[in-house]
Write an enzyme that holds these catalytic residues in place. Structure first.
Site, short mmCIF file in Angstrom:
data_model
loop_
_atom_site.label_atom_id
_atom_site.label_comp_id
_atom_site.label_asym_id
_atom_site.label_seq_id
_atom_site.Cartn_x
_atom_site.Cartn_y
_atom_site.Cartn_z
N ASP A 178 39.03 -4.19 18.24
CA ASP A 178 38.44 -3.63 19.45
C ASP A 178 39.44 -3.76 20.59
OD1 ASP A 178 36.11 -3.30 18.00
OD2 ASP A 178 35.27 -5.22 18.67
N1 URA Z 1 35.09 -7.92 14.64
C1 URA Z 1 34.78 -7.49 15.88
O1 URA Z 1 33.64 -7.59 16.31
N2 URA Z 1 35.77 -6.94 16.62
C2 URA Z 1 37.03 -6.83 16.19
O2 URA Z 1 37.88 -6.34 16.92
C3 URA Z 1 37.34 -7.27 14.89
C4 URA Z 1 36.35 -7.82 14.13
#
Ligand code: URA
Length: 238
Positions: free
Chosen positions: A102
């Site tokens: 993310d």
């Molecule tokens: N899980 C998440 O919630 N976000 C990420 O970026 C990676 C794994």
């Protein structure tokens, strides 16, 4: 190596565009025009040319580890013009990020010009373990929450597989998952009443973030790349 892949890897064009160049009859192998993009090329003994000019044999694949800072997107290109993980790696190769983080998640992401490896490492059937550290709200995280995370929690897209989970502090958990669903760790923590405040990925299979600072890049050794490749070969369960 197949002809179109050879051209793409040599930096001539994307894989698809390389296939088109081959089909258009613009590529020769040795003395012959070859129109089959899947034609096997032995780079050590055959010369490949495009429009009569030799295409140098591609060098070996590379894999980079990057500590992704917040605010950077993990796609190769961003339509909104935000900085991407590829922008942070000084390389003239055509690099693909392996999987996604993310925009606000930090930590380890791999980039490679080896499309097959990228595919393998992200395909759920290979189950490459990924470890995250999450700073969470609503501390302390109790044993019951840890147990729930370990055993699998119900998310809107189904129950999660077993995870390795340990508490590092009252408000920090380390979670190792083998899946890669969208926002998975955040949704898992949410589901047990501990919204994620900060998330960092600390390892992917045998590769660790270690002391790599935010925005810093390190090229993996051949040994590490071999290790990653073997994971892909050893654990398919389909
Ligand atoms: N899980 C998440 O919630 N976000 C990420 O970026 C990676 C794994």
């Amino acid at each position: 190596m197949r002809l179109a892949k050879y051209l793409a890897h040599a930096g001539v064009a994307s894989r698809r565009a390389s296939e088109e160049l081959v089909r258009a009859g613009r590529v020769t192998v040795g003395a012959s025009v070859v129109r089959d993009p899947a034609w096997p090329v032995d780079a050590s003994s055959q010369e490949v040319s495009l429009d009569g000019s030799p295409v140098l044999a591609p060098a070996g694949w590379v894999v980079y580890a990057l500590n992704k800072p917040p605010g950077v997107v993990s796609t190769a290109r961003d339509p909104q013009g935000r900085p991407t993980v590829v922008d942070l790696v000084a390389s003239d190769r055509r690099l693909y990020p392996v999987g996604r983080l993310d925009i606000d998640t930090t930590g380890l992401i791999l980039l490679t010009d080896d499309g097959e490896l990228a595919h393998r490492l992200t395909h759920p059937r290979y189950e490459v373990p990924k470890t995250y550290r999450a700073l969470v709200g609503n501390p302390p995280v109790r044993e019951s929450a840890l147990e729930a995370l370990r055993g699998g929690v119900e998310l809107e897209d189904g129950i999660t597989s077993r995870a390795r989970v340990r508490r590092l502090a009252a408000d920090v958990v380390e979670i190792t998952i083998h899946e890669g669903r969208k926002r998975q760790v955040k949704r898992m923590c949410d589901a047990v009443g501990h919204p994620v405040i900060g998330l960092v990925r600390v390892s992917i299979g045998p590769v660790e973030l270690g002391d790599l600072g935010p925005g810093e890049v390190r090229q993996l050794t051949e040994e590490q790349v071999d290790h990653l490749k073997r994971i892909g070969e050893l654990h398919p369960h389909m």
